[in-house]
Design a protein around this motif. Sequence first.
Motif: not given
Length: 473
Positions: A145, A148, A162, A165-168
């Motif tokens: 993770k 960002t 954020h 890898d686009g996850s939250t």
Amino acid sequence: MAAREPSQVHVAVVGGGIIGLVTALGLLKRNIPVKIYEQARSFREIGAGVAFTANALECMALLDPVIVDAVNAVATTNGEDKNNPNDYLRYHDGYNWDPNDIEGSDDKLLGLLHSGYKGFQGCHRANLLDELVKYIPSHAVEFGKRFTGYDDRGPTKGLLLHFLDGSTAEADIVIACDGIKSRVRQLILGADNPASHPHFSHKVAYRALIPMDRVLPVLGVFKSFNQHMHTGPRAHILHFPVAGGDFLNVVAFIREIEDWPLDDPNKVGNMTKPATREEVAAAFRGWGPTVCKIVDLLPDNIDKWAIFDTYDHPAPTFVQGRVCLAGDAAHASSPHHGAGAGIGVEDALALCTLLEKVATTISQDPQAEKGMIIETSLKIYDKVRPPRSQWLVKSSREVCDVYEWVYPDTLTDWDKCLAEITTRSHKLWYFDFDGMLKELHDSYENCLPSKSGGNNPSNGAQVKMGNNVIPVS
Ligand SMILES: Cc1cc2nc3c(=O)[nH]c(=O)nc-3n(C[C@H](O)[C@H](O)[C@H](O)COP(=O)(O)OP(=O)(O)OC[C@H]3O[C@@H](n4cnc5c(N)ncnc54)[C@H](O)[C@@H]3O)c2cc1C
């Protein structure tokens, strides 16, 4: 992290280095939900030594005694007899020697400094991390993770984190322990701010762990098993035993005139670069036989570490809203006091102490404005921690100059050098942590809505802390 409960404080720790781990352990000990977000696929540390001074060990015990257990499980006592530690740091003249009197004149002892009982024990970093990780439950960490950025959705809704890898993920507070090149520091201070980035101290360190069976025949028992600092003009060498005495941790520091741009793609890892023993030998040519023997023990190929720190551009704040910096992310220091991690442990204790108070407040008062109270507690952190941690950054640079005989007040007057080293070390080691805890406690009590009436942070734009009035928004 599971859905956030209004009556709890959900903490996200960014970065699973030493400071991220001890912060998480301190929070878990206080029953505060926490998740570590680490960019790597697993916890990892480099194969080098680290030592903890008295202030760090005392704060670890207050965070959670298992941290001290972890250190003790891997710490190597200074001295030949682990039941009878030699608790002195030794400063030697590594440079001057009489070629006609090799046995008698080499490596003169310049001074001794008592470190307190087991006050300087070396640990193998990777071994220490392995021990600490044993106490971290799997639900409290997510790997891969890379943080960002975050959206602040207001005091009641919390923060949305954020990852690359686009996850939250959601949290009430972010404690950024993402190290010297902290992404979070850039977010807080702005990418163009020089304080967002570490700067080169014009020192490089050559680090190696040398198997003790190679060291003993060359240095003898006493030098092999006791910490030594070999001082000299514009360079110095430190060594101490680690891994139960199986390895000698050696660090040779020399000056590097050229700059070291962080973005140079040719530099491996940006802050390290492959080097050779020959390079080190050239820097120490003409020094005493003991130093030359230590250099000869280094492997043919060795990593060279650029020493970056925050001396030139200290962060003007460690906090933005409900996001804060701790450890190297806040105040990366050169390593000349052997205390960068130790001072980060103090940060962890301050944050865990404050968040325990926040957790108690909101569990007792469901109407309390959690977001506002967290912000207020971080303002207290931001007032209490920077003076000491930023002093370390400055003193570390200066004490290096003392070791290298160029500090203007001491030069080669060794009585003055030792007095200077002693004063600075004592300020570091004999930290008034009770005083810090009292300051945190008093400031927090002073800000509490129920106790401070007009200072209620949820009613007004400012809170009172000691003699200072601090704006909340
Ligand atoms: C030569 C040398 C010798 C030293 N000796 C000592 C000593 O004897 N005693 C001492 O107290 N200190 C010493 N120090 C200082 C000490 O090493 C550091 O202060 C300490 O390791 C900092 O720990 P940290 O957890 O803050 O950062 P780090 O150890 O750098 O950990 C940061 C973590 O965050 C992760 N991360 C980074 N960015 C992101 C992101 N965007 N998202 C998710 N994760 C991220 C990284 O992968 C890493 O796991 C020394 C330093 C040097 C260079």
